[in-house]
Design a protein around this motif. Structure first.
Motif, short mmCIF file in Angstrom:
data_model
loop_
_atom_site.label_atom_id
_atom_site.label_comp_id
_atom_site.label_asym_id
_atom_site.label_seq_id
_atom_site.Cartn_x
_atom_site.Cartn_y
_atom_site.Cartn_z
N GLY A 187 6.21 45.13 -23.41
CA GLY A 187 6.96 44.03 -23.99
C GLY A 187 6.54 43.58 -25.37
N THR A 188 5.45 44.12 -25.89
CA THR A 188 4.96 43.73 -27.21
C THR A 188 5.21 44.84 -28.22
N PRO A 189 5.94 44.57 -29.33
CA PRO A 189 6.15 45.60 -30.34
C PRO A 189 4.81 46.04 -30.95
N VAL A 190 4.53 47.33 -30.93
CA VAL A 190 3.25 47.83 -31.43
C VAL A 190 3.41 48.94 -32.47
N GLY A 191 4.66 49.41 -32.68
CA GLY A 191 4.81 50.50 -33.63
C GLY A 191 6.26 50.88 -33.84
N GLY A 192 6.43 51.91 -34.65
CA GLY A 192 7.77 52.39 -34.96
C GLY A 192 7.78 53.91 -35.07
N MET A 193 8.95 54.48 -34.93
CA MET A 193 9.08 55.93 -35.10
C MET A 193 10.42 56.25 -35.72
N MET A 194 10.44 57.34 -36.44
CA MET A 194 11.63 57.78 -37.14
C MET A 194 11.56 59.28 -37.32
N THR A 195 12.71 59.91 -37.52
CA THR A 195 12.73 61.32 -37.89
C THR A 195 12.10 61.45 -39.26
N LYS A 196 11.13 62.33 -39.38
CA LYS A 196 10.36 62.42 -40.63
C LYS A 196 11.25 62.85 -41.80
N PRO A 197 11.00 62.28 -42.99
CA PRO A 197 11.72 62.74 -44.17
C PRO A 197 11.21 64.13 -44.59
N PRO A 198 11.99 64.85 -45.40
CA PRO A 198 11.63 66.22 -45.76
C PRO A 198 10.27 66.34 -46.47
N ASN A 199 9.85 65.28 -47.18
CA ASN A 199 8.59 65.39 -47.92
C ASN A 199 7.35 65.25 -47.05
#
Length: 259
Positions: A187-199
């Motif tokens: 229940g506690t926000p601890v991080g984030g994730m995303m598709t990595k950029p090309p660089n």
């Protein structure tokens, strides 16, 4: 799953120069240090904030030299049964990079990777007689955020939510860079994730250390021989971040409540 399964509990730096890295991060983040001597294990330094350990430091392992792996920070996630969790990583498309083994008096750990190759450690800590009080996540010197540059953000979230029980808090629209998924642990926000950029050359986790102000921290990074790679940048919620590289080549990030 227990109340600690899926919780980030440690962060560890592998570096070719422990002495130089100790001074650099002490100056930049404000950590103090102590030594942990375990029979049969290589020298290990503990980074401390407010008198309690928050991260560790060890020599870059000789067996990894020449394999294209740079000095790096790696996070540890607590799991109820490290042997079973390692098997679960492999059974769901990930891999076991180092099979489970005990660290005397500390816990049982393994090095694993998700299906796109991002490496992370899992650990079942041994019970402690007198565990230190837990500091607030936003306190100076704590690991304030955990970020995954994933091979595929949606697939990565599905994988980790299954294995660690993480849940979606919300998505932030980053335009052409796609969605940034804020994930929560119990229940506690601890991080984030995303598709990595090309660089970004390969899927990887990144760790943000709390400092009081980002501009002064940038000056300390530069003065210590580090490089600023990105930022300073204000992020939703009003915090400021910077992404950097230490003098030995390890990528790290800083987050502050003020510029």
């Amino acid at each position: 799953m227990s109340a600690t399964h899926g919780k980030f509990i440690w962060c560890e730096l592998m570096t070719p120069d422990m002495k130089a890295a100790t001074k650099f991060y002490g100056d930049v983040v404000g950590w103090t240090t102590s030594s942990m001597n375990v029979e049969g294990m290589p020298p290990y330094t503990i980074f401390e904030a407010s008198g309690a350990g928050v991260a560790g430091l060890m020599d870059f392992p000789a067996e990894l030299e020449g394999k294209g792996i740079p000095p790096n920070w790696t996070g540890y996630v607590a799991v109820d049964d490290v042997d079973q969790s390692a098997k679960d990583f492999a059974a769901n498309g990930g891999s076991i990079r180092r099979p489970p083994e005990d660290i005397p008096s500390v816990g049982r750990f393994a090095v694993v990777a998700d299906p796109h190759g991002a490496v992370i450690c899992i650990m079942t800590p041994f019970p402690m007689d007198n565990p230190p009080p837990e500091a607030p996540a936003n306190a100076p010197g704590q690991v304030g955020w955990h970020e995954l540059y994933a091979g595929n953000g949606e697939e990565a979230f599905a994988f980790y939510s299954k294995l660690f029980g993480w849940t979606k808090d919300h998505d932030f629209d980053m335009g052409e860079m796609g969605a940034y998924r804020i994930f929560a642990e119990h229940g506690t926000p601890v991080g984030g994730m995303m598709t990595k950029p090309p660089n970004v050359p390969m899927p990887a986790w990144a760790y943000y250390f709390n400092v009081a102000g980002v501009d002064s921290a940038i000056e300390r990074v530069k003065a210590g021989g580090g490089q600023i790679l990105n930022g300073p940048m204000e992020v939703p919620g009003g915090s400021w971040i910077v992404q950097a590289m230490d003098p030995q080549g390890a990528f790290f990030c800083l987050v502050a409540p003020a510029k």
